[in-house]
Design a protein around this motif. Sequence first.
Motif, PDB file in Angstrom:
ATOM      1  N   GLN A  90       0.834  -1.189   0.000  1.00 33.86           N
ATOM      2  CA  GLN A  90       0.000   0.000   0.000  1.00 33.86           C
ATOM      3  C   GLN A  90       0.879   1.254   0.000  1.00 33.86           C
ATOM      4  O   GLN A  90       1.918   1.279   0.656  1.00 33.86           O
ATOM      5  CB  GLN A  90      -0.912   0.023   1.235  1.00 33.86           C
ATOM      6  N   PRO A  91       0.487   2.295  -0.732  1.00 38.49           N
ATOM      7  CA  PRO A  91       1.323   3.492  -0.817  1.00 38.49           C
ATOM      8  C   PRO A  91       1.193   4.374   0.428  1.00 38.49           C
ATOM      9  O   PRO A  91       0.185   4.319   1.144  1.00 38.49           O
ATOM     10  CB  PRO A  91       0.763   4.210  -2.043  1.00 38.49           C
ATOM     11  N   LYS A  92       2.209   5.168   0.664  1.00 36.89           N
ATOM     12  CA  LYS A  92       2.141   6.212   1.684  1.00 36.89           C
ATOM     13  C   LYS A  92       1.829   7.514   0.954  1.00 36.89           C
ATOM     14  O   LYS A  92       2.676   8.081   0.271  1.00 36.89           O
ATOM     15  CB  LYS A  92       3.477   6.327   2.419  1.00 36.89           C
ATOM     16  N   LEU A  93       0.582   7.971   1.077  1.00 40.53           N
ATOM     17  CA  LEU A  93       0.115   9.152   0.345  1.00 40.53           C
ATOM     18  C   LEU A  93       0.227  10.403   1.202  1.00 40.53           C
ATOM     19  O   LEU A  93      -0.049  10.371   2.396  1.00 40.53           O
ATOM     20  CB  LEU A  93      -1.345   8.948  -0.092  1.00 40.53           C
ATOM     21  N   ASP A  94       0.621  11.498   0.573  1.00 41.00           N
ATOM     22  CA  ASP A  94       0.769  12.769   1.288  1.00 41.00           C
ATOM     23  C   ASP A  94       0.358  13.916   0.355  1.00 41.00           C
ATOM     24  O   ASP A  94       1.012  14.178  -0.656  1.00 41.00           O
ATOM     25  CB  ASP A  94       2.224  12.948   1.739  1.00 41.00           C
ATOM     26  N   VAL A  95      -0.755  14.592   0.707  1.00 45.35           N
ATOM     27  CA  VAL A  95      -1.233  15.722  -0.093  1.00 45.35           C
ATOM     28  C   VAL A  95      -0.405  16.953   0.250  1.00 45.35           C
ATOM     29  O   VAL A  95      -0.329  17.365   1.405  1.00 45.35           O
ATOM     30  CB  VAL A  95      -2.729  15.990   0.170  1.00 45.35           C
ATOM     31  N   LYS A  96       0.206  17.546  -0.761  1.00 47.77           N
ATOM     32  CA  LYS A  96       1.096  18.699  -0.558  1.00 47.77           C
ATOM     33  C   LYS A  96       0.398  20.030  -0.813  1.00 47.77           C
ATOM     34  O   LYS A  96       0.618  20.994  -0.089  1.00 47.77           O
ATOM     35  CB  LYS A  96       2.309  18.574  -1.496  1.00 47.77           C
ATOM     36  N   GLU A  97      -0.429  20.065  -1.845  1.00 50.68           N
ATOM     37  CA  GLU A  97      -1.097  21.328  -2.196  1.00 50.68           C
ATOM     38  C   GLU A  97      -2.531  21.027  -2.605  1.00 50.68           C
ATOM     39  O   GLU A  97      -2.818  19.992  -3.231  1.00 50.68           O
ATOM     40  CB  GLU A  97      -0.369  22.034  -3.339  1.00 50.68           C
ATOM     41  N   THR A  98      -3.433  21.959  -2.273  1.00 52.39           N
ATOM     42  CA  THR A  98      -4.833  21.816  -2.655  1.00 52.39           C
ATOM     43  C   THR A  98      -5.467  23.200  -2.721  1.00 52.39           C
ATOM     44  O   THR A  98      -5.069  24.112  -1.987  1.00 52.39           O
ATOM     45  CB  THR A  98      -5.586  20.934  -1.634  1.00 52.39           C
ATOM     46  N   PRO A  99      -6.431  23.423  -3.613  1.00 56.07           N
ATOM     47  CA  PRO A  99      -7.077  24.745  -3.687  1.00 56.07           C
ATOM     48  C   PRO A  99      -7.858  25.047  -2.413  1.00 56.07           C
ATOM     49  O   PRO A  99      -8.403  24.146  -1.776  1.00 56.07           O
ATOM     50  CB  PRO A  99      -7.998  24.615  -4.900  1.00 56.07           C
ATOM     51  N   GLU A 100      -7.876  26.319  -2.028  1.00 56.03           N
ATOM     52  CA  GLU A 100      -8.575  26.719  -0.807  1.00 56.03           C
ATOM     53  C   GLU A 100      -9.975  27.230  -1.084  1.00 56.03           C
ATOM     54  O   GLU A 100     -10.762  27.435  -0.155  1.00 56.03           O
ATOM     55  CB  GLU A 100      -7.762  27.795  -0.082  1.00 56.03           C
ATOM     56  N   SER A 101     -10.324  27.449  -2.350  1.00 53.84           N
ATOM     57  CA  SER A 101     -11.665  27.901  -2.712  1.00 53.84           C
ATOM     58  C   SER A 101     -11.957  27.448  -4.133  1.00 53.84           C
ATOM     59  O   SER A 101     -11.056  27.005  -4.862  1.00 53.84           O
ATOM     60  CB  SER A 101     -11.774  29.426  -2.618  1.00 53.84           C
ATOM     61  N   ALA A 102     -13.226  27.570  -4.517  1.00 54.14           N
ATOM     62  CA  ALA A 102     -13.609  27.140  -5.857  1.00 54.14           C
ATOM     63  C   ALA A 102     -12.937  27.986  -6.924  1.00 54.14           C
ATOM     64  O   ALA A 102     -12.762  27.533  -8.071  1.00 54.14           O
ATOM     65  CB  ALA A 102     -15.122  27.208  -5.991  1.00 54.14           C
ATOM     66  N   ASP A 103     -12.559  29.203  -6.589  1.00 49.67           N
ATOM     67  CA  ASP A 103     -11.922  30.098  -7.550  1.00 49.67           C
ATOM     68  C   ASP A 103     -10.396  30.029  -7.513  1.00 49.67           C
ATOM     69  O   ASP A 103      -9.725  30.664  -8.337  1.00 49.67           O
ATOM     70  CB  ASP A 103     -12.363  31.543  -7.292  1.00 49.67           C
ATOM     71  N   ASP A 104      -9.865  29.299  -6.540  1.00 47.99           N
ATOM     72  CA  ASP A 104      -8.416  29.174  -6.398  1.00 47.99           C
ATOM     73  C   ASP A 104      -7.880  28.274  -7.512  1.00 47.99           C
ATOM     74  O   ASP A 104      -8.351  27.153  -7.716  1.00 47.99           O
ATOM     75  CB  ASP A 104      -8.087  28.570  -5.025  1.00 47.99           C
ATOM     76  N   ASP A 105      -6.884  28.763  -8.251  1.00 46.66           N
ATOM     77  CA  ASP A 105      -6.349  27.982  -9.367  1.00 46.66           C
ATOM     78  C   ASP A 105      -5.174  27.094  -8.945  1.00 46.66           C
ATOM     79  O   ASP A 105      -4.459  26.540  -9.797  1.00 46.66           O
ATOM     80  CB  ASP A 105      -5.930  28.892 -10.512  1.00 46.66           C
ATOM     81  N   THR A 106      -4.957  26.945  -7.623  1.00 50.77           N
ATOM     82  CA  THR A 106      -3.907  26.054  -7.131  1.00 50.77           C
ATOM     83  C   THR A 106      -4.217  24.608  -7.543  1.00 50.77           C
ATOM     84  O   THR A 106      -5.330  24.123  -7.371  1.00 50.77           O
ATOM     85  CB  THR A 106      -3.796  26.119  -5.592  1.00 50.77           C
TER      86      THR A 106
END
Length: 459
Positions: A90-106
């Motif tokens: 099983q993988p070790k998953l780590d979320v580094k970046e994610t958008p903070e709003s619906a308009d955030d283009d991250t």
Amino acid sequence: MKITVRNLEPTKVRLTVTVDAEEFEPYLQEARKEIGKQVSIPGFRKGHVPARVLDRRVGFGAVAAEALNNGVPDLYNKAIEERDLRPMDQPKLDVKETPESADDDTKVKFTAEVEVRPKIELPSFDGVKVEVAQPAVTDEDVEQRLQNLRQRFGTLVGVDRPAAKGDFANIDLEATVNGESVDAQQGVSYELGSGTMLDGLDEALDGLSAGEETTFTSKLEGGDHQGEEAEVKVKVNSVKAEELPELNDDFAQDASEFDTLEELKADIRKACERDAEGRQATDARDAFIAFLQDNVEEIPLPKGILERSVEDHLKGLTPDPEKADDDTKEQAREGAEKELRDQITLDTLAETMKVEVSQADVMNFLASIAQQYGMDPNQFISSIIQSGQIASAVQEVARSKGLLAGMRAVEFVDPEGNTLDLSKFLGEDDNEADDEDASVAAASVAAQVADAAAQADAE
């Protein structure tokens, strides 16, 4: 989706996955749909709340978290498929970046560290001859099996003499460590010379008569004091000798459906020959796997999986792994390494032979295991599915089919160079090797899957 792969070890990689907004949007929509079914917002029916209203009411962070929870594993699977990787854990998953709003283009960005199957190049099978010893059935083999049958019809008779090898003694045992009693057993039946209990017990009992006792020193095999030297007192309550029936036609009639001893012996020889054929098939399997591995430059083993496998092997060798001696630990490591090498080899072979596993293959495989263990097939299959072991079953079926296909692609010969006919065990195609013969190729597959299911049920 952008994917970069970094090799951390020969069998471990780190994927960095960057997901475009439009690729992540379906996961956000699915998350809003599920959350919308669970919340009540005045003026809107459940499941029909507009995205912006729902984002404001529950918070975009909650929506994104739900989307990541479902989306990241799915995106990970797409990434390993695109990069042609074969995860073994099983993988070790780590979320580094994610958008903070619906308009955030991250862009969503996550990493996945996972141990993967190393890529190995198997040798060509063209013109390959694999040598297998020709098993022989001797008169001694027949005689030994006849004696085993004879012992099943034997009786124990009390004797008034000292105990000797082969006798059965009823004994009482008490073990003490530093003068403190740590274990005691009464009325134990023990066959002298069997070596199935404490070291030194056979020597201590030899020559003792009923009512006599002695002491000896031995290392304890289990319990809280496993591995410690103990003083063991043993008392003989009674001595019995095994009385065997005479080998004649009467015995043959009592022990079998045959009228004469010669007919019984002939049938026993046929049984020995069948067993010899089975051993030859097993030897051929082992020789074929050895041929594959001998012609592969190196098979690196994933460290994390190896260490867990060593622990599992150690648990099977001793009741208290923490007290295991160096020899036992080495035995566990050697067994774990061989098991992993074989798995990697057979998985690669299954891919090389382009094996396909159908649902019927898996169901038949699991049903055969259930039958071997005397379990209800439907109940067993259900437990396999519920415990998440179905993928293991699919993998084992693929290994077995790949092994059979690979063995059919080479020629097996005896030490004199004569071709061996193993079609009884290998068949001509996937459908002609019956369940029993396939189990020869699959080795301990059934026990592994059944034990895994039993452990999952227990947990």
